[in-house]
Design an enzyme around this catalytic site. Structure first.
Site: not given
Ligand code: GDG
Length: 724
Positions: A277, A497
């Site tokens: 990250k 062929d």
């Molecule tokens: C994989 C891939 C790809 C975060 N902190 C809090 C919270 N979150 C939620 C966010 C977001 C999710 O977590 C993080 O999403 P990312 O896309 O950044 O990462 P991952 O889900 O770990 O990973 C990534 C994803 O799959 C989808 O295909 O984008 O690249 O690594 O939704 O909102 N939610 C709450 N509190 C928090 O403190 N409620």
């Protein structure tokens, strides 16, 4: 009726042990919501690990029953499975490799075995629920072996696979000792999806170079079917973020926080604790900004949320310590009694608070060193109802391919990140609005529901295409039909062929000499039918190889013909005017010099540039270069440039196998025709064949032929059966 099964490592729930019983909360994540539109319908289900180690049979039974009501089926993992499969191979081998952190890759055969074992465990759990014609959508890097395991057990199932994290370049992939099994595992699917085009081209390249399956326009040619590979950038539940930002709860939180923080500018950063990250790099950039711009002191602060994750793993522990140290250093250097530069939280927040953070922040600083997609940046954009705010986004996140109106940065370029923050802090409101509106429009359109729909539509489309090929496959019924028709014919004629049809390819074309088996088949066939070998090869080679056979030969796509009745005399189709050859040969030689392994073959009427022995990738690149070069030259000489199987050939356009075959048939009685070939030059033969002829293309490519057949081995079997 067939059903759809979603499979992922984690079920979209979390379990909590309370008074000896497990209570569970459904996940509110975007993926869970998006896929909810599938697994909550009809007979569909979601299969996965509930996230806790549950050993007691009674507790397991209780969970199974509970989850059943919510259309979920748990796969239980032991503590050892979790350590070796999940924390081990998934997170210490695949995760660092796929995110380009090669220094963290652990190569542990025991972890690999566990990975295999748990993928099998998933497979068994699915097989207990699946019917042969069901649709199964497998998610992510923990289950890369599963598609192949499922394919072997359920050959007709519709299997989709989506990878949420990046797919690395071939250079990284080949470092993993178990790379072939992994790629073969993924190739069990009918559709393999990634977030970006780069991921998909890396995958295609690895599949070509490591397991030798070639592809064209995203379609991998597997042994008996086509696998489609495509990019499907995942969206968010846009409406949910928009609605939450509008809600009274979030609005009142924003008011409350703003009262405490005053009117200073806020930079939000939200990540799970992970080295991919770029959290320390971001802090360094913020520190530089504060050092360079004392006028910003007291006017800007960062809200940094780091969600705890894997902090028992040494590298994560060290990362956590590094972040703690950096935040401490910045705050101790710059804080005043009324201002703290970094508000640092090592914990998660409830959704309404998250929404408030997005809503009230002026800047989102999303600078991963590598990220499959990254949803945080999309959620920030969706929450900006007043169209005020700037997104700074890393080029290394999949989302950067879509969100072009963000300020895009290279996360390793500290200077660039500092400048980007300054640009964001001073951006005019009108520009902020323009950029946000444009991003919002596309995020609203391509939300997570659209993503699910597009993936599923594509999966069914691929399946329909496969069915088309299957219906053209030379199966037992077709073999019997050809056999019967052949046996009852008085004057059967076969156009065969040579390379790729009667024999496989060799690195050196001169080494593809007919073997004993083939000689036997051709000898027997020629007693029962009129056999014509119709090839692009030169006449001397064909003449030598089939010297003692009673067959007609057509060489060099029809320039030369040798009737079996005329001994060793070759007839020439037309006078060959080869004044063009010298110029073209000079060009080809230049490409041979630049391309180790390439060679030129000279035929009477054509020049052929071979690149079968060239390093894969380089060969394609040079071939394309030479192709456009030759195409330009060809116009002046009235020649035709054609792409073949690892060759580029330039020749007169009026010479082709179809014309030659027609010519030969003129004086020939025939009441049965079978024509078999493997490449585009044979398409001319197929087109020239009269109605009722059996035409077969080797390999599962689009063709004018009536049928497709798997490989030259099946061709030999078919031919042998005709004279059994
Ligand atoms: C994989 C891939 C790809 C975060 N902190 C809090 C919270 N979150 C939620 C966010 C977001 C999710 O977590 C993080 O999403 P990312 O896309 O950044 O990462 P991952 O889900 O770990 O990973 C990534 C994803 O799959 C989808 O295909 O984008 O690249 O690594 O939704 O909102 N939610 C709450 N509190 C928090 O403190 N409620």
């Amino acid at each position: 009726m067939s059903k759809t099964i979603i499979v992922s490592n984690r079920l979209p729930i979390s379990l909590r042990l309370k008074n000896g019983h497990y209570e569970y909360t459904p996940s509110a994540g975007g993926l869970a919501t998006g896929l909810g539109s599938i697994y909550q319908e009809g007979e569909n289900i979601w299969i996965g690990w509930p996230g806790n180690v549950v050993e007691e049979a009674e507790q397991r039974a209780e969970i199974i029953l509970d989850l059943h009501q919510h259309k979920m089926v748990p796969v239980f993992l032991s503590q050892k499975d979790v350590e070796e499969f999940y924390e081990g191979f998934s997170n210490e081998t695949l995760w660092p490799a796929f995110h380009y952190f090669t220094q963290y890759i652990v190569y542990n055969p025991q972890h690999w075995e566990a990975y295999h074992r748990v993928n099998e465990l998933f497979c068994e759990a699915i097989l207990k629920k699946a019917e042969p014609e069901d649709t199964i959508w497998v998610h992510d890097y923990q289950l890369l072996l599963l598609p192949k395991m499922l394919r072997e057990a359920l050959p007709d199932a519709t299997i989709g696979f989506f990878q949420h994290i990046p797919f690395p370049s071939y250079e990284i992939m080949r470092m993993i000792p178990w790379r072939s099994e992994i790629l073969e595992g993924m190739c069990g699917a009918d559709l393999v999806g990634f977030h970006t085009y780069d991921d998909m081209r890396h995958f295609l390249s690895a599949v070509g170079r490591i397991i030798g399956l070639s592809s064209e326009s995203g379609n991998i040619q597997a042994e008996n079917r086509i696998i489609n590979v495509d990019s499907f950038p995942m969206g968010i539940d846009y409406g949910k973020f928009e609605e939450q930002a509008k809600s009274k709860k979030t609005q009142s939180l924003v008011k409350e926080y703003r009262k405490q923080l005053g009117d200073q500018k806020l930079i939000i950063t939200i990540d799970r604790l992970d080295y991919s990250k770029g959290i320390p790099q971001r802090l360094h950039a913020f520190q530089d900004l504060l050092e360079e711009h004392p006028e910003l002191h007291g006017k800007v602060s960062m809200i940094m949320i780091v969600v705890p994750s894997r902090d028992m793993v040494q590298s994560y522990k060290e990362l956590k310590e590094e972040i703690d140290l950096l935040v401490g250093r910045i705050n101790s250097s710059f804080s005043t009694l009324t201002w703290v530069p970094v508000h640092y939280f090592y914990r998660g927040f409830p959704f309404e608070e998250l929404s408030a953070f997005y809503s009230m922040s002026d800047i989102a600083l999303v600078t991963p060193l590598r990220d499959g997609m990254n949803l945080v940046c999309k959620e920030f954009v969706a929450s900006k109802l007043d169209h005020r705010g700037v997104l700074i986004l890393s080029e290394m996140a999949g989302a950067s391919k879509e969100l072009r109106e963000a300020i895009l940065v290279n996360p390793n370029d500290k200077r660039g990140v500092v400048d980007a923050i300054y640009q964001a802090l001073t951006m005019e409101p009108e520009e902020q609005k323009q950029r946000l509106l444009s991003m919002q429009e596309s995020l609203q359109k391509y939300d997570v529901f659209q993503w699910v729909k597009v993936f599923m539509d594509r999966l069914y489309h691929v399946k329909a295409k496969q069915a088309e090929f299957k219906s053209k496959n030379v199966d037992q019924k077709v073999i019997t039909e050809i056999q019967t028709s052949f046996k009852s014919a008085q004057n059967p004629v076969l156009f065969l062929d040579y390379d790729g049809t009667l024999t496989g390819f060799t690195a050196n074309p001169q080494h593809a000499i007919p073997d004993e088996e083939l000689n036997g088949i051709i000898r027997n066939l020629s007693k029962a039918a009129h056999v014509v070998i119709i090839s692009g090869r030169d006449k001397d080679t064909l003449g030598k190889w089939f010297k003692d056979f009673s067959v007609d030969l057509i060489a060099e796509h029809g320039v030369w013909m040798r009737k079996k009745s005329s001994g060793e005399n070759w007839e020439l189709y037309a006078e060959v005017d080869d004044h063009w050859k010298e110029d073209i040969r000079n060009i080809m030689e230049y490409y041979v010099l630049r391309t180790p392994g390439a060679l030129i073959e000279e035929k009477h009427h054509s020049l052929v540039w071979h690149y079968r022995k060239v390093e894969s990738g380089l060969g394609d690149l040079r071939m394309r270069e030479l192709f456009s070069h030759l195409k330009y030259m060809a116009r002046g000489y009235n020649l035709q440039v054609l792409e073949g199987n690892m060759v580029l050939e330039i020749k007169r356009p009026d010479i082709n196998k179809g014309r030659a075959a027609l010519n030969l048939m003129k004086g020939l009685k025939h009441d049965f025709i079978l024509a078999i070939g493997d490449d585009w030059t044979d398409e001319d033969t197929f087109k020239a064949m009269p109605k009722g002829a059996f035409t077969i293309r080797v390999g599962y490519s689009y063709t004018q032929a009536t049928y497709n057949i798997k490989s030259y081995k099946q061709v030999r079997q078919l031919l042998a059966k005709l004279v059994e």
